[in-house]
Design a protein around this motif. Structure first.
Motif, PDB file in Angstrom:
ATOM      1  N   VAL A 193      40.853  35.092  46.369  1.00  0.00           N
ATOM      2  CA  VAL A 193      42.152  34.655  45.930  1.00  0.00           C
ATOM      3  C   VAL A 193      42.861  36.872  45.878  1.00  0.00           C
ATOM      4  O   VAL A 193      42.380  36.915  45.218  1.00  0.00           O
ATOM      5  N   THR A 194      44.033  36.586  47.340  1.00  0.00           N
ATOM      6  CA  THR A 194      44.925  37.477  46.679  1.00  0.00           C
ATOM      7  C   THR A 194      46.601  36.957  46.429  1.00  0.00           C
ATOM      8  O   THR A 194      47.133  36.341  46.935  1.00  0.00           O
ATOM      9  N   CYS A 195      46.948  37.544  45.226  1.00  0.00           N
ATOM     10  CA  CYS A 195      48.464  37.662  45.036  1.00  0.00           C
ATOM     11  C   CYS A 195      49.720  38.526  45.225  1.00  0.00           C
ATOM     12  O   CYS A 195      49.471  39.401  44.728  1.00  0.00           O
ATOM     13  N   LEU A 196      50.194  37.689  45.939  1.00  0.00           N
ATOM     14  CA  LEU A 196      51.974  39.254  46.674  1.00  0.00           C
ATOM     15  C   LEU A 196      53.378  38.499  45.644  1.00  0.00           C
ATOM     16  O   LEU A 196      53.148  38.073  46.054  1.00  0.00           O
ATOM     17  N   ALA A 197      53.004  39.714  44.573  1.00  0.00           N
ATOM     18  CA  ALA A 197      53.941  39.153  44.007  1.00  0.00           C
ATOM     19  C   ALA A 197      54.403  40.279  43.027  1.00  0.00           C
ATOM     20  O   ALA A 197      53.961  40.978  42.725  1.00  0.00           O
ATOM     21  N   ARG A 198      55.174  40.568  42.569  1.00  0.00           N
ATOM     22  CA  ARG A 198      56.133  41.709  41.697  1.00  0.00           C
ATOM     23  C   ARG A 198      54.913  41.244  40.727  1.00  0.00           C
ATOM     24  O   ARG A 198      54.967  42.762  40.041  1.00  0.00           O
ATOM     25  N   GLY A 199      55.397  40.375  39.671  1.00  0.00           N
ATOM     26  CA  GLY A 199      53.962  40.149  38.533  1.00  0.00           C
ATOM     27  C   GLY A 199      55.293  40.270  37.353  1.00  0.00           C
ATOM     28  O   GLY A 199      54.396  40.298  36.609  1.00  0.00           O
ATOM     29  N   ARG A 200      56.353  39.859  37.840  1.00  0.00           N
ATOM     30  CA  ARG A 200      57.357  40.345  36.457  1.00  0.00           C
ATOM     31  C   ARG A 200      57.690  38.713  35.494  1.00  0.00           C
ATOM     32  O   ARG A 200      57.916  39.186  34.029  1.00  0.00           O
ATOM     33  N   THR A 201      56.926  38.177  36.107  1.00  0.00           N
ATOM     34  CA  THR A 201      56.531  36.761  35.247  1.00  0.00           C
ATOM     35  C   THR A 201      55.880  36.348  34.123  1.00  0.00           C
ATOM     36  O   THR A 201      55.290  35.087  33.713  1.00  0.00           O
ATOM     37  N   GLY A 202      54.610  37.517  34.281  1.00  0.00           N
ATOM     38  CA  GLY A 202      53.236  37.255  33.707  1.00  0.00           C
ATOM     39  C   GLY A 202      52.335  37.917  35.047  1.00  0.00           C
ATOM     40  O   GLY A 202      53.037  38.924  35.779  1.00  0.00           O
ATOM     41  N   SER A 203      50.822  38.190  34.817  1.00  0.00           N
ATOM     42  CA  SER A 203      49.816  37.599  35.059  1.00  0.00           C
ATOM     43  C   SER A 203      49.558  37.471  35.829  1.00  0.00           C
ATOM     44  O   SER A 203      49.308  36.216  35.689  1.00  0.00           O
ATOM     45  N   VAL A 204      48.569  38.036  37.186  1.00  0.00           N
ATOM     46  CA  VAL A 204      47.138  37.147  37.799  1.00  0.00           C
ATOM     47  C   VAL A 204      46.213  36.845  37.345  1.00  0.00           C
ATOM     48  O   VAL A 204      46.006  37.857  36.580  1.00  0.00           O
ATOM     49  N   PRO A 205      45.535  36.049  37.162  1.00  0.00           N
ATOM     50  CA  PRO A 205      44.456  35.574  36.974  1.00  0.00           C
ATOM     51  C   PRO A 205      43.018  36.583  37.216  1.00  0.00           C
ATOM     52  O   PRO A 205      43.445  37.092  38.021  1.00  0.00           O
ATOM     53  N   PRO A 206      42.537  36.626  36.217  1.00  0.00           N
ATOM     54  CA  PRO A 206      41.361  37.656  36.175  1.00  0.00           C
ATOM     55  C   PRO A 206      40.318  37.071  37.579  1.00  0.00           C
ATOM     56  O   PRO A 206      40.813  35.432  37.827  1.00  0.00           O
ATOM     57  N   GLY A 207      40.388  38.059  38.319  1.00  0.00           N
ATOM     58  CA  GLY A 207      39.016  37.690  39.353  1.00  0.00           C
ATOM     59  C   GLY A 207      39.930  37.875  40.557  1.00  0.00           C
ATOM     60  O   GLY A 207      39.927  38.304  41.762  1.00  0.00           O
ATOM     61  N   ALA A 208      41.543  37.883  40.344  1.00  0.00           N
ATOM     62  CA  ALA A 208      41.898  37.907  41.708  1.00  0.00           C
ATOM     63  C   ALA A 208      42.828  39.155  42.143  1.00  0.00           C
ATOM     64  O   ALA A 208      42.926  39.837  41.612  1.00  0.00           O
TER      65      ALA A 208
END
Length: 320
Positions: free
Chosen positions: A28-43
């Motif tokens: 899993v790859t998450c493309l986001a600024r990350g301002r609303t929270g963090s991506v889950p561990p492992g991504a």
């Protein structure tokens, strides 16, 4: 290993989708600024601003699945241009708000859509996102049209208002319930289905909605879950509106309350969703999950939706 790119992934639904995809064994790859929270561990987190010209440069290669959570045309169109040729399947999270009318109970995915005129309007933007995506992807596109998404961590505070309010007890202001319904989809049920639907090759528009429940039945479920033994003070629409009590969501609202003419919004057909493997959990289970979350977050906290206690007391007194 299945490769999944989530355009988002740090917010509420996006993070749930990422977690489920990881549990399912995907990369899993998450493309986001990350301002609303963090991506889950492992991504893997690609922390980028999607409005930058090179936003998708780091998302090289082929993707088994792309999940798009945005609806603004200036976000959706560049993503399609950069990624659609390299995506085997694409899931766009749209909304039942795309429908032109909310007056027909039981309407399915064939109902007429809003004709967009203002890209800044939520419903118009969702329709534009669907059209752009369909043009770029054809039968590789699944357009998910959720109803009201609810569950632990809901940032809108709509559904959770009622478990929190009845848990506090006392006299509770409520709208008249005759002819009104509640229809929701639990965030985890939606995320589970999105992750499964990609490998299954699901395509086309699908109303991702749970079963519709009469509003009075919903309030009874909440009362039982909370042990509520107070009184519900039901008021006519005109009396509530005259006292600046608002529909649906936001400050001074009675959440989930809609005009009686909008019954179709909470009675959409979910047949296609269930045929494609959607499995909404019982309403009672979602209410308990939300109640537990409300207790953890604080029953008396400031909310984005609903009446403040002092405002509710004032309205009830004025109705006497």
């Amino acid at each position: 290993m299945r490769s999944v790119l989530i355009l988002g992934g740090s917010g509420w639904l996006g993070r749930r989708v990422a977690e489920r995809a990881l549990t399912d064994g995907a990369e899993v790859t998450c493309l986001a600024r990350g301002r609303t929270g963090s991506v889950p561990p492992g991504a893997r987190h690609l922390a980028v601003d999607r409005r930058k010209p090179d936003a998708y440069a780091a998302a090289a290669g082929e993707w088994d699945e792309v999940v798009e959570l945005a609806h603004a045309p200036d976000l959706v169109e560049p993503a399609l241009r950069a990624l659609a040729p390299r995506a085997a399947h694409w899931t766009l999270v749209s909304s039942v708000s795309v429908y032109a009318s909310s007056r027909e109970p039981g309407a399915d995915e064939s109902a007429a859509l809003v004709e967009p005129t203002d890209p800044s309007d939520y419903a118009d933007a969702k329709v534009l996102a669907e059209r752009m995506s369909a043009a770029a992807l054809g039968d590789r596109l699944l357009a998910v049209r959720p109803g009201l998404i609810v569950g632990p961590g809901d940032p809108s505070d709509r559904f959770g208002y009622w478990p929190a309010r009845l848990r506090r007890g006392g006299a509770v202001l409520a709208p008249r319930t005759e002819g009104r319904s509640v229809q929701v989809i639990d965030v985890d049920d939606l995320a589970d289905w999105i992750v499964r639907a990609g490998p299954d090759g699901a395509a086309g528009p699908v109303n991702a909605v749970g079963r519709s429940h009469p509003l009075d039945a919903f309030l009874r479920v909440v009362a039982e879950a909370t042990g509520f033994d107070g009184a519900l003070v039901h008021a006519p629409d005109e009396e509530l509106l005259a006292r600046d009590v608002r529909y649906w969501a936001g400050p001074r609202s009675l959440p989930l309350w809609l005009p009686s003419s909008e019954t179709g919004f909470t009675t959409r057909s979910g047949d296609a969703f269930r045929r494609s493997g959607g499995a909404p959990r019982p309403l009672e289970e979602t209410v308990v999950r939300v109640l537990d979350d409300e207790v953890r977050r604080g029953i008396g906290r400031e909310r984005r939706s609903g009446l403040r206690p002092s405002d509710e007391i004032d309205v009830i007194r004025s109705l006497a």
